[in-house]
Design a protein around this motif. Sequence first.
Motif, PDB file in Angstrom:
ATOM      1  N   ILE A  35       0.899  -1.132  -0.048  1.00  0.00           N
ATOM      2  CA  ILE A  35       0.215   0.028   0.033  1.00  0.00           C
ATOM      3  C   ILE A  35       1.001   1.266   0.041  1.00  0.00           C
ATOM      4  O   ILE A  35       0.351   2.341  -0.365  1.00  0.00           O
ATOM      5  N   LYS A  36       2.222   1.054   0.376  1.00  0.00           N
ATOM      6  CA  LYS A  36       3.106   2.159   0.388  1.00  0.00           C
ATOM      7  C   LYS A  36       4.382   1.638   0.689  1.00  0.00           C
ATOM      8  O   LYS A  36       4.645   0.435   0.795  1.00  0.00           O
ATOM      9  N   ASP A  37       5.486   2.411   0.491  1.00  0.00           N
ATOM     10  CA  ASP A  37       6.728   1.638   0.505  1.00  0.00           C
ATOM     11  C   ASP A  37       6.958   1.092   1.931  1.00  0.00           C
ATOM     12  O   ASP A  37       6.751   1.415   3.024  1.00  0.00           O
ATOM     13  N   GLY A  38       7.320  -0.061   1.784  1.00  0.00           N
ATOM     14  CA  GLY A  38       7.411  -0.956   2.889  1.00  0.00           C
ATOM     15  C   GLY A  38       6.247  -1.472   3.614  1.00  0.00           C
ATOM     16  O   GLY A  38       6.330  -2.037   4.854  1.00  0.00           O
ATOM     17  N   SER A  69      13.921  -5.409   9.243  1.00  0.00           N
ATOM     18  CA  SER A  69      12.996  -5.935  10.251  1.00  0.00           C
ATOM     19  C   SER A  69      11.404  -5.742   9.818  1.00  0.00           C
ATOM     20  O   SER A  69      11.272  -5.145   8.855  1.00  0.00           O
ATOM     21  N   VAL A  70      10.679  -6.380  10.536  1.00  0.00           N
ATOM     22  CA  VAL A  70       9.287  -6.310  10.268  1.00  0.00           C
ATOM     23  C   VAL A  70       8.635  -6.118  11.361  1.00  0.00           C
ATOM     24  O   VAL A  70       8.677  -6.630  12.384  1.00  0.00           O
ATOM     25  N   SER A  85      11.308  -2.582   7.195  1.00  0.00           N
ATOM     26  CA  SER A  85      11.974  -1.368   7.159  1.00  0.00           C
ATOM     27  C   SER A  85      13.453  -1.783   7.336  1.00  0.00           C
ATOM     28  O   SER A  85      14.000  -2.772   7.774  1.00  0.00           O
ATOM     29  N   SER A  86      14.579  -0.704   6.937  1.00  0.00           N
ATOM     30  CA  SER A  86      15.941  -0.525   7.482  1.00  0.00           C
ATOM     31  C   SER A  86      15.970  -0.042   8.735  1.00  0.00           C
ATOM     32  O   SER A  86      14.923   0.539   9.146  1.00  0.00           O
ATOM     33  N   PRO A  87      17.210   0.254   9.231  1.00  0.00           N
ATOM     34  CA  PRO A  87      17.217   0.963  10.668  1.00  0.00           C
ATOM     35  C   PRO A  87      16.653   2.465  10.458  1.00  0.00           C
ATOM     36  O   PRO A  87      16.105   2.976  11.523  1.00  0.00           O
ATOM     37  N   ASN A  88      16.576   3.137   9.562  1.00  0.00           N
ATOM     38  CA  ASN A  88      16.314   4.302   9.324  1.00  0.00           C
ATOM     39  C   ASN A  88      14.925   4.634   8.502  1.00  0.00           C
ATOM     40  O   ASN A  88      14.406   5.932   8.790  1.00  0.00           O
ATOM     41  N   TYR A  89      14.396   4.008   7.871  1.00  0.00           N
ATOM     42  CA  TYR A  89      12.967   4.343   7.106  1.00  0.00           C
ATOM     43  C   TYR A  89      12.432   3.107   6.540  1.00  0.00           C
ATOM     44  O   TYR A  89      13.082   2.047   6.258  1.00  0.00           O
TER      45      TYR A  89
END
Length: 103
Positions: A35-38, A69-70, A85-89
Amino acid sequence: MAIIKSEHGEHQHVYGGVDPSGGMMFGEGFKSRKIKDGTYLIEFERPFRANPAPVCTIFGHEWRTFDKSVALVDVSPQHFICVTSSPNYPEDSGFTFVAFGDV
């Protein structure tokens, strides 16, 4: 998808794998979409009686997923939403899941 009958009624297990674009890689009993990034929406073909217990894990090649992570951000009898996500976004990633509960 598996339905297990017991003396207390029926218990459902829905499982699957979702690719980074939101497509279903394997499994049954659900539809998936990004539905959007990640951020991914998993809709159950047969709703649960109450909120199920989904469990997700990152899926993919080690060199692309070692820092991912999820997180589950919404759960209802009809669907759940998770964010990879990655650690930042938020960042697109494949993941696997199982959701179980009474129907």
